[in-house]
Design a protein around this motif. Structure first.
Motif, mmCIF file in Angstrom:
data_model
loop_
_atom_site.group_PDB
_atom_site.id
_atom_site.type_symbol
_atom_site.label_atom_id
_atom_site.label_comp_id
_atom_site.label_asym_id
_atom_site.label_seq_id
_atom_site.Cartn_x
_atom_site.Cartn_y
_atom_site.Cartn_z
ATOM 1 N N ARG A 431 2.643 -1.552 1.311
ATOM 2 C CA ARG A 431 3.441 -0.510 1.984
ATOM 3 C C ARG A 431 3.294 0.828 1.274
ATOM 4 N NH1 ARG A 431 8.723 1.752 2.344
ATOM 5 N NH2 ARG A 431 9.351 0.888 0.335
ATOM 6 N N TRP A 432 3.360 0.796 -0.044
ATOM 7 C CA TRP A 432 3.231 2.045 -0.800
ATOM 8 C C TRP A 432 1.799 2.584 -0.751
ATOM 9 C CZ3 TRP A 432 6.743 5.353 -2.028
ATOM 10 C CH2 TRP A 432 8.069 4.925 -2.180
ATOM 11 N N MET A 433 0.825 1.717 -0.678
ATOM 12 C CA MET A 433 -0.554 2.177 -0.501
ATOM 13 C C MET A 433 -0.680 2.928 0.824
ATOM 14 S SD MET A 433 -2.725 -1.143 -1.839
ATOM 15 C CE MET A 433 -4.293 -0.441 -1.343
ATOM 16 N N ARG A 434 -0.023 2.418 1.845
ATOM 17 C CA ARG A 434 -0.048 3.091 3.146
ATOM 18 C C ARG A 434 0.642 4.446 3.053
ATOM 19 N NH1 ARG A 434 -0.282 5.583 7.146
ATOM 20 N NH2 ARG A 434 0.179 4.993 9.301
ATOM 21 N N ILE A 435 1.775 4.520 2.357
ATOM 22 C CA ILE A 435 2.506 5.783 2.232
ATOM 23 C C ILE A 435 1.689 6.802 1.453
ATOM 24 C CG2 ILE A 435 4.555 6.849 1.215
ATOM 25 C CD1 ILE A 435 6.061 4.244 1.832
ATOM 26 N N TRP A 436 1.024 6.368 0.378
ATOM 27 C CA TRP A 436 0.241 7.281 -0.467
ATOM 28 C C TRP A 436 -1.135 7.592 0.104
ATOM 29 C CZ3 TRP A 436 1.648 4.039 -5.374
ATOM 30 C CH2 TRP A 436 2.936 4.359 -5.773
#
Length: 455
Positions: A431-436
């Motif tokens: 999820r954080w990879m997608r956000i970043w």
């Protein structure tokens, strides 16, 4: 004959779909318009079952098959779950009696434009179900209908068991008020190779359908014996949003959160509805709040509840909902379960949408498929129905809360609780990879999945 024997043993999906070409163009007779002319009761007599090793044979020059393997598989299901055969009745909806001249005329009519089957099939099934009802063959208030044909014959409508909007395992009622649970026919489980060998067009092996049939069989049995009841919930009036949220924070009990938005991209869409479900003395209570119309006090109360680290939470597909909520100053805090990942740890080969999971545990109507059918009509007419969206969201939140504990219990029973916890952590990383903006290499992911499957 040798060709039929090989096809019966190997059952190659591609060749079976092109059956006429496989047998060198020989004409295959089809008995589509040969109704039963008469029928009489002869009492109980010994029945001889003809079964071949391939499940197929040639009778009087006609290519036919017998139902031995399918019936045996059903008996295995019943035996595995210790369901006494003498307490069950296994019937067949296609046992039709004499057809009068009026019905014969209907059977011979051409299929209407856009119909996926013949009028004969539709009317014959309706005729059979009606006739068997009059003769008292179907007395049980609960029926597990095996396959599309049986379901159509009992309900008089086509019910999709798979696809994007499955209704398998959901609760229907026929014209007599009986509870009907549609599920896969045992023959469907055998078509993909028996024990999960090979895949159908859906991409799922027969193991997935077998698990679904097992769930539906257990659920129908328990419902018939009064061990479980139809799933229900009640809704909280939005004017009591502040009181609802304060009480939930005070109790510190598990809450389910469900989000509706106007798009699939969690980083770009707008929040439209927030649904929160809690367990109270009367059952499951759900608050569904239309976010654009909420007052500042209501929004602050919801934000305080969702960011309270002392209140455990459960979501379906938490990665999407958490990303949307975080953009509205409601980052998920405290213990968070994801029902999608819990179910994936238990049955990775099955579908993990909320409707499929809920129908494994709950006696509920196919609310998602019915909502999307209505939504398709609204989109074509460019209209919105906010009350209907709120009801849909409330059902989602209530179902998510209701299935969480059973899923966690099964994770413990199957020894996969740590797998679910590991999946949850990896999902948060993704999820954080997608956000970043860090892309996930689909090729590498596929290679890792293949290697893990091999091991």
């Amino acid at each position: 004959v040798e060709t039929m024997r090989v096809l019966g043993l190997v059952r190659p999906c591609r060749l079976l779909n092109d059956f006429v070409r496989v047998i060198n163009g020989r004409k295959v007779a089809r008995l589509l318009r040969h109704p039963v002319l008469s029928r009489e009761k002869v009492g109980e007599r010994e029945v001889v079952n003809l079964t071949t090793t391939t499940g197929t044979y040639i009778a009087n020059g006609m290519v036919v098959h017998n139902c031995g393997p399918s019936g045996q598989l059903l008996d295995q299901f019943l035996g595995f779950f210790n369901m006494p055969r003498e307490q069950l009745r296994v019937g067949n909806v296609i046992l039709c009696g004499p057809i009068d001249s009026d019905k014969e005329a209907l059977l011979k009519q051409a299929s209407p434009p856009g119909s996926s089957t013949s009028n004969m099939f539709e009317h014959a099934l309706a005729c059979c179900a009606e006739r068997r009802e009059l003769e008292g063959d179907l007395q049980s208030p609960v029926v597990l209908s095996l396959g599309v044909s049986a379901t159509w014959g009992l309900l008089g409508q086509r019910v999709s068991l798979g696809g994007k909007r499955p209704r398998r395992g959901a609760l229907f009622h026929d014209w007599k008020g009986r509870a009907i649970f549609p599920t896969w026919h045992p023959a469907m489980l055998l078509k993909a190779g028996g024990q999960g060998e090979g895949k159908k067009a859906s991409g799922k092996t027969s193991d997935a359908e077998a698990q679904s049939v097992a769930c539906d069989l257990i659920k129908a049995w328990k419902y018939a014996n009064g061990e479980i009841e139809q799933f229900k919930f009640h809704r909280c009036d939005p004017q009591y949003t502040v009181e609802f949220c304060k009480a939930a924070r005070k109790r510190k009990q598990l809450i389910a959160v469900d989000v509706e938005a106007d798009g699939l991209d969690a980083l770009q869409c707008n929040l439209t509805i927030v649904g929160i479900a809690v367990q109270d003395k009367k059952g499951i209570l759900v608050l569904s709040l239309y976010w654009p119309d909420a007052t500042p006090e209501q929004q602050q109360a919801v934000q305080a509840l969702l960011t309270d680290p002392n209140v455990p939470k459960t979501l379906q597909n938490a990665g999407y909902d958490k990303t949307v909520l975080a953009r509205y100053d409601m980052p998920g805090e405290g213990p968070i379960d994801d029902t999608l990942l819990l179910h994936h740890a238990i049955a990775p080969e099955c579908d993990h949408d909320l409707s499929s999971i809920a129908c494994c545990f709950l006696v509920t109507n196919p609310w998602k498929a019915e909502y999307y059918a209505r939504e398709d009509v609204r989109k074509r007419r460019a209209i919105k129905d906010i009350p209907d969206e709120l009801e849909y969201n409330a059902h989602d939140a209530a179902a998510t809360l209701a299935i969480t504990l059973p899923l966690k219990h099964e994770c413990e029973a199957y020894g996969v609780a740590q797998v679910a916890e590991f999946d949850t952590r990896l999902s948060e990383v993704a999820r954080w990879m997608r956000i970043w903006g860090v892309p996930i290499d689909a090729g590498v992911r596929s290679e890792i999945g293949t290697e893990l499957t091999r091991q």
